[in-house]
Structures are given as C-alpha cells and as structure tokens.
Design a protein around this motif. Structure first.
Motif, PDB file in Angstrom:
ATOM      1  N   THR A 199       0.831  -1.210   0.000  1.00 14.27           N
ATOM      2  CA  THR A 199       0.000   0.000   0.000  1.00 14.27           C
ATOM      3  C   THR A 199       0.862   1.254   0.000  1.00 14.27           C
ATOM      4  O   THR A 199       0.602   2.207  -0.742  1.00 14.27           O
ATOM      5  CB  THR A 199      -0.940  -0.004   1.220  1.00 14.27           C
ATOM      6  N   GLU A 200       1.905   1.266   0.826  1.00 15.57           N
ATOM      7  CA  GLU A 200       2.813   2.420   0.891  1.00 15.57           C
ATOM      8  C   GLU A 200       3.526   2.635  -0.447  1.00 15.57           C
ATOM      9  O   GLU A 200       3.639   3.774  -0.920  1.00 15.57           O
ATOM     10  CB  GLU A 200       3.842   2.215   2.010  1.00 15.57           C
ATOM     11  N   LEU A 201       3.996   1.558  -1.047  1.00 20.58           N
ATOM     12  CA  LEU A 201       4.698   1.688  -2.327  1.00 20.58           C
ATOM     13  C   LEU A 201       3.765   2.160  -3.439  1.00 20.58           C
ATOM     14  O   LEU A 201       4.164   2.949  -4.290  1.00 20.58           O
ATOM     15  CB  LEU A 201       5.341   0.354  -2.714  1.00 20.58           C
ATOM     16  N   LYS A 202       2.535   1.688  -3.411  1.00 19.10           N
ATOM     17  CA  LYS A 202       1.571   2.135  -4.420  1.00 19.10           C
ATOM     18  C   LYS A 202       1.310   3.630  -4.293  1.00 19.10           C
ATOM     19  O   LYS A 202       1.214   4.339  -5.296  1.00 19.10           O
ATOM     20  CB  LYS A 202       0.259   1.356  -4.302  1.00 19.10           C
ATOM     21  N   ALA A 203       1.202   4.120  -3.069  1.00 23.50           N
ATOM     22  CA  ALA A 203       0.986   5.551  -2.856  1.00 23.50           C
ATOM     23  C   ALA A 203       2.184   6.351  -3.359  1.00 23.50           C
ATOM     24  O   ALA A 203       2.021   7.392  -4.015  1.00 23.50           O
ATOM     25  CB  ALA A 203       0.739   5.838  -1.374  1.00 23.50           C
ATOM     26  N   GLU A 204       3.381   5.876  -3.073  1.00 19.75           N
ATOM     27  CA  GLU A 204       4.596   6.533  -3.551  1.00 19.75           C
ATOM     28  C   GLU A 204       4.660   6.506  -5.075  1.00 19.75           C
ATOM     29  O   GLU A 204       5.038   7.475  -5.721  1.00 19.75           O
ATOM     30  CB  GLU A 204       5.832   5.840  -2.951  1.00 19.75           C
ATOM     31  N   TYR A 205       4.269   5.397  -5.654  1.00 26.26           N
ATOM     32  CA  TYR A 205       4.255   5.242  -7.115  1.00 26.26           C
ATOM     33  C   TYR A 205       3.331   6.275  -7.757  1.00 26.26           C
ATOM     34  O   TYR A 205       3.705   6.939  -8.718  1.00 26.26           O
ATOM     35  CB  TYR A 205       3.810   3.824  -7.465  1.00 26.26           C
ATOM     36  N   VAL A 206       2.142   6.418  -7.201  1.00 23.17           N
ATOM     37  CA  VAL A 206       1.172   7.386  -7.739  1.00 23.17           C
ATOM     38  C   VAL A 206       1.723   8.807  -7.630  1.00 23.17           C
ATOM     39  O   VAL A 206       1.616   9.602  -8.566  1.00 23.17           O
ATOM     40  CB  VAL A 206      -0.188   7.259  -7.017  1.00 23.17           C
ATOM     41  N   ARG A 207       2.354   9.124  -6.499  1.00 23.56           N
ATOM     42  CA  ARG A 207       2.935  10.452  -6.320  1.00 23.56           C
ATOM     43  C   ARG A 207       4.028  10.718  -7.349  1.00 23.56           C
ATOM     44  O   ARG A 207       4.075  11.777  -7.972  1.00 23.56           O
ATOM     45  CB  ARG A 207       3.508  10.594  -4.902  1.00 23.56           C
TER      46      ARG A 207
ATOM     47  N   GLU B 263       8.486  -0.521  -8.998  1.00 20.17           N
ATOM     48  CA  GLU B 263       7.853  -1.627  -9.712  1.00 20.17           C
ATOM     49  C   GLU B 263       8.519  -2.954  -9.364  1.00 20.17           C
ATOM     50  O   GLU B 263       7.837  -3.961  -9.147  1.00 20.17           O
ATOM     51  CB  GLU B 263       7.906  -1.382 -11.222  1.00 20.17           C
ATOM     52  N   LYS B 264       9.855  -2.967  -9.278  1.00 12.61           N
ATOM     53  CA  LYS B 264      10.576  -4.191  -8.896  1.00 12.61           C
ATOM     54  C   LYS B 264      10.201  -4.609  -7.482  1.00 12.61           C
ATOM     55  O   LYS B 264       9.953  -5.794  -7.218  1.00 12.61           O
ATOM     56  CB  LYS B 264      12.085  -3.962  -8.958  1.00 12.61           C
ATOM     57  N   GLU B 265      10.190  -3.657  -6.573  1.00 17.80           N
ATOM     58  CA  GLU B 265       9.870  -3.960  -5.177  1.00 17.80           C
ATOM     59  C   GLU B 265       8.424  -4.457  -5.037  1.00 17.80           C
ATOM     60  O   GLU B 265       8.151  -5.398  -4.293  1.00 17.80           O
ATOM     61  CB  GLU B 265      10.096  -2.731  -4.290  1.00 17.80           C
ATOM     62  N   LEU B 266       7.496  -3.841  -5.774  1.00 15.41           N
ATOM     63  CA  LEU B 266       6.107  -4.302  -5.742  1.00 15.41           C
ATOM     64  C   LEU B 266       5.999  -5.731  -6.255  1.00 15.41           C
ATOM     65  O   LEU B 266       5.267  -6.548  -5.692  1.00 15.41           O
ATOM     66  CB  LEU B 266       5.212  -3.372  -6.570  1.00 15.41           C
ATOM     67  N   SER B 267       6.723  -6.035  -7.309  1.00 14.01           N
ATOM     68  CA  SER B 267       6.713  -7.386  -7.855  1.00 14.01           C
ATOM     69  C   SER B 267       7.226  -8.379  -6.818  1.00 14.01           C
ATOM     70  O   SER B 267       6.630  -9.446  -6.602  1.00 14.01           O
ATOM     71  CB  SER B 267       7.578  -7.437  -9.113  1.00 14.01           C
ATOM     72  N   HIS B 268       8.311  -8.022  -6.157  1.00 18.18           N
ATOM     73  CA  HIS B 268       8.891  -8.871  -5.123  1.00 18.18           C
ATOM     74  C   HIS B 268       7.909  -9.076  -3.961  1.00 18.18           C
ATOM     75  O   HIS B 268       7.707 -10.210  -3.491  1.00 18.18           O
ATOM     76  CB  HIS B 268      10.200  -8.251  -4.627  1.00 18.18           C
ATOM     77  N   LEU B 269       7.292  -7.992  -3.506  1.00 17.84           N
ATOM     78  CA  LEU B 269       6.350  -8.089  -2.388  1.00 17.84           C
ATOM     79  C   LEU B 269       5.108  -8.893  -2.768  1.00 17.84           C
ATOM     80  O   LEU B 269       4.582  -9.651  -1.947  1.00 17.84           O
ATOM     81  CB  LEU B 269       5.960  -6.696  -1.896  1.00 17.84           C
ATOM     82  N   ASN B 270       4.634  -8.723  -3.990  1.00 17.52           N
ATOM     83  CA  ASN B 270       3.471  -9.504  -4.427  1.00 17.52           C
ATOM     84  C   ASN B 270       3.806 -10.989  -4.469  1.00 17.52           C
ATOM     85  O   ASN B 270       2.963 -11.828  -4.124  1.00 17.52           O
ATOM     86  CB  ASN B 270       2.967  -9.008  -5.779  1.00 17.52           C
ATOM     87  N   GLN B 271       5.036 -11.330  -4.870  1.00 22.87           N
ATOM     88  CA  GLN B 271       5.461 -12.724  -4.856  1.00 22.87           C
ATOM     89  C   GLN B 271       5.484 -13.254  -3.424  1.00 22.87           C
ATOM     90  O   GLN B 271       5.009 -14.351  -3.150  1.00 22.87           O
ATOM     91  CB  GLN B 271       6.850 -12.863  -5.507  1.00 22.87           C
ATOM     92  N   LYS B 272       6.025 -12.470  -2.495  1.00 23.86           N
ATOM     93  CA  LYS B 272       6.058 -12.874  -1.088  1.00 23.86           C
ATOM     94  C   LYS B 272       4.642 -13.067  -0.553  1.00 23.86           C
ATOM     95  O   LYS B 272       4.372 -13.997   0.199  1.00 23.86           O
ATOM     96  CB  LYS B 272       6.801 -11.836  -0.244  1.00 23.86           C
ATOM     97  N   LEU B 273       3.732 -12.180  -0.957  1.00 22.32           N
ATOM     98  CA  LEU B 273       2.347 -12.266  -0.499  1.00 22.32           C
ATOM     99  C   LEU B 273       1.707 -13.567  -1.002  1.00 22.32           C
ATOM    100  O   LEU B 273       1.013 -14.247  -0.252  1.00 22.32           O
ATOM    101  CB  LEU B 273       1.554 -11.045  -0.979  1.00 22.32           C
TER     102      LEU B 273
END
Length: 60
Positions: A11-19, A45-55
C-alpha cells in the motif's frame, strides 16, 4: 514478514508510485529531467513485484 506487513508495504509503495507518476507528468509538461523519477518508478515496480510474490507465498 507477516501478510499484514507485506500488504502495508504494498500500500505504501503504491501511494509513492502514484505520487511519482504525478510528479513525472508535471516534469514532462515543463520539459524537466525525467530520468531520476523514471529510475525511482522502476525500482518501486521491482519492489512491488517482489512483495506480491512474497504475499502469494504467504497465502499458500
């Protein structure tokens, strides 16, 4: 890392991405330097991909 922690980070990364996307649009409008923001966006984008994999792994 728990599921809640991963979801919070996503959620935090998505907010930063939008900004950053918004800032990038502004810079494009005034012909500013885009490469630093583009690099930050790519890293998010890389970090989100990594976190989504962990999720996905935590949910299984």
């Amino acid at each position: 890392m728990t599921k809640k922690e991963i979801e919070y980070q996503i959620t935090e990364l998505k907010a930063e991405y939008v900004r950053l996307q918004h800032d990038l649009e502004k810079l494009e409008y005034v012909d500013g330097r885009l490469s630093p923001l583009e690099k930050q966006i790519a890293e998010i984008e890389k970090e989100l991909s990594h976190l989504n994999q962990k999720l996905r792994e935590v949910q299984n």
